[in-house]
Design a protein around this motif. Structure first.
Motif, mmCIF file in Angstrom:
data_model
loop_
_atom_site.group_PDB
_atom_site.id
_atom_site.type_symbol
_atom_site.label_atom_id
_atom_site.label_comp_id
_atom_site.label_asym_id
_atom_site.label_seq_id
_atom_site.Cartn_x
_atom_site.Cartn_y
_atom_site.Cartn_z
ATOM 1 N N TYR A 112 0.732 -1.194 -0.087
ATOM 2 C CA TYR A 112 -0.025 -0.039 0.015
ATOM 3 C C TYR A 112 0.838 1.249 -0.017
ATOM 4 C CZ TYR A 112 1.154 0.908 4.846
ATOM 5 O OH TYR A 112 1.677 1.423 5.946
ATOM 6 N N SER A 113 1.961 1.252 0.630
ATOM 7 C CA SER A 113 2.871 2.374 0.650
ATOM 8 C C SER A 113 3.560 2.861 -0.555
ATOM 9 C CB SER A 113 4.011 2.331 1.726
ATOM 10 O OG SER A 113 4.888 1.193 1.416
ATOM 11 N N ARG A 114 3.256 2.087 -1.743
ATOM 12 C CA ARG A 114 4.210 2.212 -3.025
ATOM 13 C C ARG A 114 2.902 2.106 -4.173
ATOM 14 N NH1 ARG A 114 7.039 -2.361 -1.980
ATOM 15 N NH2 ARG A 114 6.316 -3.363 -3.890
ATOM 16 N N PRO A 115 3.248 2.702 -5.444
ATOM 17 C CA PRO A 115 2.265 2.473 -6.445
ATOM 18 C C PRO A 115 2.054 1.207 -7.038
ATOM 19 C CG PRO A 115 3.824 4.517 -6.679
ATOM 20 C CD PRO A 115 4.335 3.637 -5.561
ATOM 21 N N TRP A 116 0.800 0.840 -7.345
ATOM 22 C CA TRP A 116 0.824 -0.445 -7.988
ATOM 23 C C TRP A 116 1.106 -0.522 -9.207
ATOM 24 C CZ3 TRP A 116 -4.506 -3.049 -5.553
ATOM 25 C CH2 TRP A 116 -4.393 -2.908 -4.155
ATOM 26 N N ASP A 117 2.140 -0.828 -9.513
ATOM 27 C CA ASP A 117 2.660 -1.176 -11.174
ATOM 28 C C ASP A 117 3.334 -2.322 -11.294
ATOM 29 O OD1 ASP A 117 5.276 -0.848 -9.506
ATOM 30 O OD2 ASP A 117 5.444 1.344 -9.745
ATOM 31 N N LYS A 118 4.247 -1.959 -12.398
ATOM 32 C CA LYS A 118 4.824 -3.537 -12.824
ATOM 33 C C LYS A 118 5.772 -4.071 -11.741
ATOM 34 C CE LYS A 118 4.766 -2.341 -17.905
ATOM 35 N NZ LYS A 118 5.822 -2.016 -18.998
ATOM 36 N N ASP A 119 6.373 -3.271 -11.045
ATOM 37 C CA ASP A 119 7.188 -3.708 -9.902
ATOM 38 C C ASP A 119 6.558 -4.380 -8.872
ATOM 39 O OD1 ASP A 119 9.681 -2.974 -11.020
ATOM 40 O OD2 ASP A 119 9.726 -0.854 -9.888
ATOM 41 N N THR A 120 5.347 -3.959 -8.617
ATOM 42 C CA THR A 120 4.328 -4.629 -7.674
ATOM 43 C C THR A 120 4.069 -5.920 -7.905
ATOM 44 O OG1 THR A 120 3.623 -2.235 -7.123
ATOM 45 C CG2 THR A 120 2.354 -4.315 -6.179
ATOM 46 N N HIS A 121 3.897 -6.081 -9.201
ATOM 47 C CA HIS A 121 3.336 -7.383 -9.862
ATOM 48 C C HIS A 121 4.298 -8.363 -9.875
ATOM 49 C CE1 HIS A 121 -0.843 -6.726 -10.429
ATOM 50 N NE2 HIS A 121 -0.563 -5.617 -10.795
ATOM 51 N N ARG A 122 5.778 -7.678 -10.193
ATOM 52 C CA ARG A 122 7.043 -8.614 -10.198
ATOM 53 C C ARG A 122 7.152 -8.935 -8.706
ATOM 54 N NH1 ARG A 122 9.913 -5.778 -12.924
ATOM 55 N NH2 ARG A 122 11.002 -4.319 -11.043
ATOM 56 N N GLN A 123 6.904 -8.101 -7.697
ATOM 57 C CA GLN A 123 7.101 -8.614 -6.402
ATOM 58 C C GLN A 123 6.136 -9.705 -5.879
ATOM 59 O OE1 GLN A 123 9.363 -7.454 -4.689
ATOM 60 N NE2 GLN A 123 8.880 -7.819 -2.339
ATOM 61 N N LEU A 124 4.928 -9.497 -6.354
ATOM 62 C CA LEU A 124 3.816 -10.657 -6.294
ATOM 63 C C LEU A 124 4.321 -11.711 -6.796
ATOM 64 C CD1 LEU A 124 1.002 -11.064 -5.142
ATOM 65 C CD2 LEU A 124 0.169 -10.510 -7.413
ATOM 66 N N GLU A 125 4.842 -12.003 -7.931
ATOM 67 C CA GLU A 125 5.313 -13.223 -8.692
ATOM 68 C C GLU A 125 6.464 -13.811 -7.686
ATOM 69 O OE1 GLU A 125 4.093 -14.992 -11.104
ATOM 70 O OE2 GLU A 125 2.442 -13.760 -10.916
ATOM 71 N N GLU A 126 7.404 -12.939 -7.198
ATOM 72 C CA GLU A 126 8.328 -13.617 -6.327
ATOM 73 C C GLU A 126 7.747 -14.032 -4.749
ATOM 74 O OE1 GLU A 126 10.765 -10.091 -6.130
ATOM 75 O OE2 GLU A 126 11.762 -10.267 -8.009
#
Length: 244
Positions: A112-126
């Motif tokens: 929640y403290s960061r924009p939901w972007d490509k990095d967020t979804h990459r983190q989700l995959e990790e």
């Protein structure tokens, strides 16, 4: 795989931390450090002050005294909701997932403290790579998961913040030995990545298995401290906490 902010890990320093509930002292002048990449455990019986120490560290209960620093940042007056912005991920006792939301939304709320972007979804995959069962159940409501799966979800949600320090309160509570082993394996992987860990546990065997240093608390104070290897062979610790 890099699910943490371990490349920017900093030293945690806790000095003279005290907590009182009313007129009763729960924690008295506790101090310790977690060096970059180090894993530190806190063990003790019920009522020893372990959870109160963590909650005071996170700003979830008022501190009577004490100073908290992470690297060059003084966190003593930082509010609990802002600790994540300073790189501290927290896995609370009892998991506290959002039962009415799907697994994936629980995980995304960790960012929640960061924009939901490509990095967020990459983190989700990790995170899914670390916990494959969460990928399989990503559309299932969190409240329908087993206790062990909810614990994985709580850890995964904390990892979505890309923490420099991961703080865990009783992660083995209520879990079967097999699931405890799975959680232990994950914590070891995170430690190998260089993430700093601060772990509160009644399960001394788990604690010694994943930490490099350990603190024994009794009656709100530090009774013993040392390397986990040293304490695991201490006769008193073996009798009281390992049942040997």
């Amino acid at each position: 795989m890099k699910v943490t902010g371990a490349d920017t890990v900093q030293r945690l320093s806790v000095e003279d931390l005290s907590v009182h509930y009313g007129g009763v002292r729960a924690v008295g002048s506790v101090g310790f450090t977690v060096e970059p990449g180090e894993s530190v455990g806190i063990i003790g019986a019920n009522g020893a002050g372990k959870t109160s120490t963590l909650k005071a560290l996170m700003g979830l209960v008022p501190r009577s005294a004490g100073r908290i620093r992470l690297g060059e940042h003084d966190l003593t007056r930082v509010k609990a909701r802002d600790m994540v912005r300073h790189g501290i991920g927290y896995v609370p006792e009892g998991r506290h997932v959002f039962p009415g939301l799907p697994v994936e939304k629980n995980l995304l709320l960790g960012a929640y403290s960061r924009p939901w972007d490509k990095d967020t979804h990459r983190q989700l995959e990790e995170v899914y790579a670390l916990f494959p069962v969460l990928r399989e159940m990503r559309e299932r409501l969190a409240g329908a998961l087993s206790g062990g799966q909810q614990q994985m979800l709580a850890i995964g949600r904390a990892l979505m913040t890309r923490p420099r320090l991961l703080v865990l309160d009783e992660p083995s509570m209520g879990l079967s030995p097999k699931l405890v082993g799975s959680i232990l394996d994950v914590l070891r992987k995170l430690r190998e990545e260089g993430l700093s860990l601060l772990l509160v546990e009644q399960n001394a065997t788990l604690t010694f298995g994943v930490t490099s240093h350990c603190i024994v608390m009794e009656n709100g104070e530090i009774a013993m401290s040392g390397t986990s290897a040293q304490l695991s062979h201490d006769p008193r610790v073996r009798e009281v906490y390992l049942g040997l």
